[in-house]
Design an enzyme around this catalytic site. Sequence first.
Site, short mmCIF file in Angstrom:
data_model
loop_
_atom_site.label_atom_id
_atom_site.label_comp_id
_atom_site.label_asym_id
_atom_site.label_seq_id
_atom_site.Cartn_x
_atom_site.Cartn_y
_atom_site.Cartn_z
N ASP A 91 4.46 4.90 -6.84
CA ASP A 91 4.42 4.14 -5.56
C ASP A 91 5.42 4.55 -4.72
O ASP A 91 6.62 4.83 -5.05
CB ASP A 91 4.70 2.58 -6.04
N THR B 202 7.44 -10.66 0.06
CA THR B 202 6.13 -11.07 0.07
C THR B 202 5.37 -10.45 -1.27
O THR B 202 4.12 -11.25 -1.36
CB THR B 202 5.37 -10.60 1.31
N ASN B 203 5.99 -9.70 -1.75
CA ASN B 203 5.31 -8.97 -2.96
C ASN B 203 5.36 -9.80 -4.41
O ASN B 203 4.67 -9.62 -4.99
CB ASN B 203 5.91 -7.53 -3.29
N HIS C 90 5.40 -12.73 -5.51
CA HIS C 90 4.60 -13.71 -6.14
C HIS C 90 3.49 -13.11 -7.21
O HIS C 90 3.02 -13.62 -8.02
CB HIS C 90 3.79 -14.41 -5.17
N ARG C 91 3.31 -11.98 -6.90
CA ARG C 91 2.37 -11.28 -7.76
C ARG C 91 2.71 -9.97 -8.51
O ARG C 91 2.19 -9.58 -9.41
CB ARG C 91 0.92 -11.12 -7.15
N ASP D 106 -4.31 -0.13 -3.54
CA ASP D 106 -4.96 -1.08 -2.51
C ASP D 106 -5.63 -0.69 -1.26
O ASP D 106 -5.78 -1.36 -0.49
CB ASP D 106 -3.72 -2.00 -2.15
N CYS E 146 -20.88 7.83 -8.24
CA CYS E 146 -22.25 7.61 -8.79
C CYS E 146 -22.61 6.07 -8.22
O CYS E 146 -23.75 5.78 -7.93
CB CYS E 146 -22.22 7.15 -10.19
N CYS F 7 -4.56 -7.41 0.94
CA CYS F 7 -3.78 -8.68 0.48
C CYS F 7 -2.92 -9.08 1.66
O CYS F 7 -2.80 -10.44 1.82
CB CYS F 7 -2.86 -8.09 -0.58
N CYS G 54 -24.70 13.25 -8.74
CA CYS G 54 -23.65 12.97 -8.03
C CYS G 54 -22.83 14.14 -7.41
O CYS G 54 -22.67 15.31 -7.86
CB CYS G 54 -22.49 12.22 -9.22
N CYS H 176 -1.40 -11.93 18.35
CA CYS H 176 -1.61 -11.96 16.57
C CYS H 176 -0.29 -11.71 15.95
O CYS H 176 0.72 -11.76 16.30
CB CYS H 176 -2.78 -10.95 16.54
#
Lengths: 467, 109
Positions: free
Chosen positions: A119, A126-127, A129-130, A187, A243, A257, A317, A421
């Site tokens: 990674d 904010t990451n 929680h999961r 992601d 495929c 996310c 393929c 925004c």
Amino acid sequence: MDDIDRLEKEILVLRETLRRKEKEIFEIKKEFMPKLPSKVEKEIVNQNECAKNVVKISEKLPKWAIERYSRQILLPEIGVKGQEKLMGAKVLVVGAGGLGCPAAVYLAGAGVGEIGIVDYDQVDLTNIHRQILHSEADQNVSKAQSAADSLRSINSKIKLTPYNIELNPSNALEISANYDVILDCTDNVPTRYMLNDVSVLNKMPLISGSALKMEGQLTIYGYRAKTNQNDKGYKYIGPCYRCVFPTPPPPEAVGSCSADGVAGPIPGVIGTLQALETIKLIVGQTHDNLLVGRLLLFDGEDMSFRNVKLRPRNPECEICSESPKITKLLNYEVVCRMQSKEKDLDLDILPPKNRITAMKLAEALKATNKHLLVDVRSEHEFEMCKLDGAVNYPLEKLHRSNIDLLLKDIRDCCCRVTFICRRGNDSQIAVKRVLDVIEDEYKDKITDLTGGLHAWSKYVDGEFPVY
Amino acid sequence: TMEPLKVHIQFGGGAELLFDKIKRREVELPALKKYYPDCKHEKWLIKDLLVWIKDNLLKERPELFLQGDSVRPGILVLINDADWELYGELDYELQQNDTIMFISTLHGG
């Protein structure tokens, strides 16, 4: 407050010391660890042992391993043989996020001999929680490092390799060649196509999970019966990602996310099941028991699990057929017309006169209360936090019919109009849409807030939540 | 056979956002010739259903659901829980009580 600051700083230093000492003790312990032969070494070891006429260590688990892993060894599906395989297995987890964390927890717990975890990102509040391997104290630490540290505290007997880098076409084949299986816990679309191609080119199975909002999906791509001695269908090869999805989706149809949200337990479920499929694959379950040629659909909204049948491998393929068109890794961001790091998205599609900085907007708002603020985020986000007096016109609904109301608001406004925004991308798209249809006389009074509400929080009002 | 054809249409993985966020629907299709008088064949095929969906259920942004005469890339079509490729894709003939799912692939993690 000073005391809190001081203690927090002390704790940070202590944690760093702890991290260092744990690493140190792991390196020392490693010397004394009974070395389990990896797949390649196994044959040589066995030969040597036969020659010396000693007990074959590789076929007997050491006492500590029998005790430690007894609860899963008791399962006929795993057993002593399966545990041996697990301890000799090397798994690469790509992405230390919502899927990668739970997946890696169970793989480490199960005693998978070697886990690589990739990674490039750092832990953000904010990451958490999961992304269950990271804690508050890990903020801004590399996710790969943070994950590896947590995994080490779960199992000190396995080898963990954090890769604090972005997997890309120039390093992906080489890094993954050191492993037996890849877990796609990423992601974004470009990286998913890349991992598929890596899996096919390196002939490694790809355990692919994905999650968004309240839904998750899971399947295994690129399975080869040839590499599984229990699998009678010797020549069987499962479909690969290409495929099933030969063409990448249009960028505007892809969610994330951070933009659309995700309930923490959703990637938790999918990541956990990725670990289960990995364990089953390593211990030698055959393809009819694995999610090969099948896709699991999980919908947390009504708690439905659905198993659907996928098409078989495509004999034509582009990558996994006998005569593939693709024989090396590509530039996936170009192929998919998408960036792999969404955070880098930094639109600049408006002329300078149609843009306004957060500071300038704050001054303008102080001077008059007639300034029209058009917030183009979703209703949900608007409800979470907004600027005083702003009106909500979600971008997703800003099409033909709905735009007329907004145009009327703009024409009626005797003052300036600013579009807002979260990060300052969607607001530009909205302004562009309006400028394309509105009369020239109104064009000069329309601006978009550069950098969005993130900039507002940074430069004007630190109390405004950044999410 | 003039009795209406009942089919279950389901959306998931985000595809439901194009259809008022409704994930499951039960629809009754009239006799094909009644709906498309110019149609050359008698029975409803999936390709006719796609047009029907576009005309009757799809409100905005058809390009996020359809591309040419098929679904856009990234949407998986399932006929009774199996990939439509196993059943001839666009030319599959709808049967009474079929469940047709349109699942958008997820990429988050």
